[in-house]
Design an enzyme around this catalytic site. Structure first.
Site, PDB file in Angstrom:
ATOM      1  N   ARG A  66       0.595  -1.314   0.153  1.00  7.84           N
ATOM      2  CA  ARG A  66      -0.043   0.066  -0.042  1.00  7.84           C
ATOM      3  C   ARG A  66       0.843   1.158   0.030  1.00  7.84           C
ATOM      4  NH1 ARG A  66      -2.132   1.655   4.460  1.00  7.84           N
ATOM      5  NH2 ARG A  66      -2.359  -0.458   5.453  1.00  7.84           N
ATOM      6  N   TYR A 118     -17.300  15.695 -16.159  1.00  4.64           N
ATOM      7  CA  TYR A 118     -17.589  14.442 -16.271  1.00  4.64           C
ATOM      8  C   TYR A 118     -18.819  14.165 -15.182  1.00  4.64           C
ATOM      9  CZ  TYR A 118     -16.786   9.538 -15.717  1.00  4.64           C
ATOM     10  OH  TYR A 118     -17.169   8.103 -15.367  1.00  4.64           O
ATOM     11  N   ASP A 191      -8.318  18.122 -15.527  1.00  4.36           N
ATOM     12  CA  ASP A 191      -8.669  16.885 -15.804  1.00  4.36           C
ATOM     13  C   ASP A 191      -8.316  16.774 -17.503  1.00  4.36           C
ATOM     14  OD1 ASP A 191      -9.813  14.531 -16.708  1.00  4.36           O
ATOM     15  OD2 ASP A 191     -11.450  14.779 -15.508  1.00  4.36           O
ATOM     16  N   LYS A 216      -9.176   5.301 -19.326  1.00 13.96           N
ATOM     17  CA  LYS A 216      -9.708   5.763 -20.792  1.00 13.96           C
ATOM     18  C   LYS A 216      -8.579   5.426 -21.518  1.00 13.96           C
ATOM     19  CE  LYS A 216     -13.597   6.860 -18.751  1.00 13.96           C
ATOM     20  NZ  LYS A 216     -13.940   8.060 -18.080  1.00 13.96           N
TER      21      LYS A 216
HETATM   22  C1  PLP Z   1     -14.062   8.444 -16.839  1.00 16.12           C
HETATM   23  C2  PLP Z   1     -13.440   9.922 -16.584  1.00 16.12           C
HETATM   24  C3  PLP Z   1     -13.301  10.046 -15.169  1.00 16.12           C
HETATM   25  C4  PLP Z   1     -13.407   9.091 -14.134  1.00 16.12           C
HETATM   26  O1  PLP Z   1     -12.503   7.944 -14.136  1.00 16.12           O
HETATM   27  P1  PLP Z   1     -12.902   6.480 -13.632  1.00 16.12           P
HETATM   28  O2  PLP Z   1     -11.503   5.875 -13.873  1.00 16.12           O
HETATM   29  O3  PLP Z   1     -13.840   6.112 -14.625  1.00 16.12           O
HETATM   30  O4  PLP Z   1     -13.273   6.617 -12.189  1.00 16.12           O
HETATM   31  C5  PLP Z   1     -12.912  11.338 -14.915  1.00 16.12           C
HETATM   32  N1  PLP Z   1     -13.031  12.333 -15.777  1.00 16.12           N
HETATM   33  C6  PLP Z   1     -13.214  12.081 -17.113  1.00 16.12           C
HETATM   34  C7  PLP Z   1     -13.079  13.424 -17.917  1.00 16.12           C
HETATM   35  C8  PLP Z   1     -13.572  10.967 -17.494  1.00 16.12           C
HETATM   36  O5  PLP Z   1     -13.823  10.600 -18.649  1.00 16.12           O
END
Ligand code: PLP
Length: 313
Positions: A66, A118, A191, A216
């Site tokens: 961890r 998001y 982000d 993603k």
């Molecule tokens: C999918 C996504 C997230 C969240 O990520 P997870 O891995 O699904 O928790 C945050 N921001 C954007 C722009 C996303 O497309």
């Protein structure tokens, strides 16, 4: 000494790599040759605990999964390098990374967020205690005057920027938005999930941290879940994020880090193909009689086109 050697190698080339192309970084950073075996592909380290020496110390520098894990360290080194940061922290998901940033900034309770963001962040705010602990103020950040008003009307700790946004693919001026946040004494975090460091590197535009859902494009094969936050040298966010990752137990699993490292090797090639495909789809939709409007900054008449061309490659 394997883990330490891999990590040190990564850190070494990370600091001497300013002329490396992103294609080169994506296949090399974080992936030294394993001195114990000569393996050129990064090992998947699943060990939960590590050898303790006779004197009670941990000679390889790793203690418990961890706290730190060699495969996670390698993924973090790769992400730090790709985004031009000094450190990265890998979390179990993008949402875990976002939660850590909200909890970790904690200087002021006020967070300015995009009105198009998001949907998971909206759910986090609406359906968990995060929404009660911090005051979230939604703003259309394409309007810089609206952003300036939102951060100056009351003390603000954090400006959360998402560009291009999910789902409306709006483009926000990162450099200008970060400057407005900084004038008001707030941190600016971007982000960068949709753009990836191949198309956009927010730290170079003034951001205090970059966040990714590695689930993603970073992973790229729909087979892992992870999140990352990359910070520059001396970031006030680094220590709180590390403590949350360690003590709240939201670190990414070694296997997901290993898959993400594997995905990173083709990231620049995939993103190029995604861009070409998206452009063709957008142009085909524009020409379709049943389509009223197409939102895509790659189209010349999209309101985000000029800005996207300036801040994205
Ligand atoms: C999918 C996504 C997230 C969240 O990520 P997870 O891995 O699904 O928790 C945050 N921001 C954007 C722009 C996303 O497309």
């Amino acid at each position: 000494m394997t883990g330490v050697a891999i990590f040190n190698f990564a850190v070494e080339i990370q600091h001497g790599d300013s002329r490396m192309h992103i294609e080169t970084k994506s296949i090399h950073i974080g992936r030294g040759v394993d001195p114990a075996t000569g393996a050129v592909s990064i090992p998947l380290h699943t060990s939960t605990t590590f050898h303790r020496g006779a004197d009670g110390t941990f000679p390889a520098g790793f203690e418990y999964i961890r706290d730190a894990n060699p495969t996670r360290n390698a993924f973090e080194a790769a992400m730090a390098s790709l985004e031009g940061g000094s450190a990265a922290l890998a979390f179990s998901s993008g949402m875990a990374a976002i939660t850590a940033v909200f909890e970790g900034h904690a200087r002021e309770g006020r967070v300015v967020v995009p009105d198009d963001m998001y949907f998971g962040i909206r759910s986090l705010i609406d359906e968990t205690d995060i929404g009660e602990r911090f005051e979230f103020v939604p703003v259309d950040m394409r309007d810089l005057n609206a952003l300036r008003a939102a951060v100056t009307v009351a003390p603000t700790g954090l400006v959360w920027i998402e560009t291009p946004s999910n789902p409306l693919i709006r483009v926000v001026d990162i450099r200008a938005a970060c400057a407005i946040a900084h004038e008001a004494g707030a941190l600016a975090v971007v982000d960068n999930t949709w753009a990836t460091p191949v198309l956009q590197r927010p730290l170079e535009l003034g951001a205090d941290a970059v966040m990714h859902s590695a689930t993603k494009y970073i992973g790229g094969h729909s087979d892992l879940m992870a999140g990352v936050v990359v910070v520059p040298d001396g970031s006030p966010l680094e220590r709180p994020l590390r403590m949350i990752q360690r003590h709240k137990g939201s670190a990414a699993a070694p296997f997901d880090c290993w898959l993400a490292l594997r995905g990173l090797q083709t990231l620049p090639l995939r993103v190029r193909a995604h861009c070409e495909g998206a452009q063709k789809v957008a142009e085909a939709l524009v020409a379709h009689p049943n389509v009223e409007k197409v939102l895509f900054p790659g189209l010349h008449d999209d309101p985000g086109h000029a800005l996207a061309q300036r801040q994205m490659s």
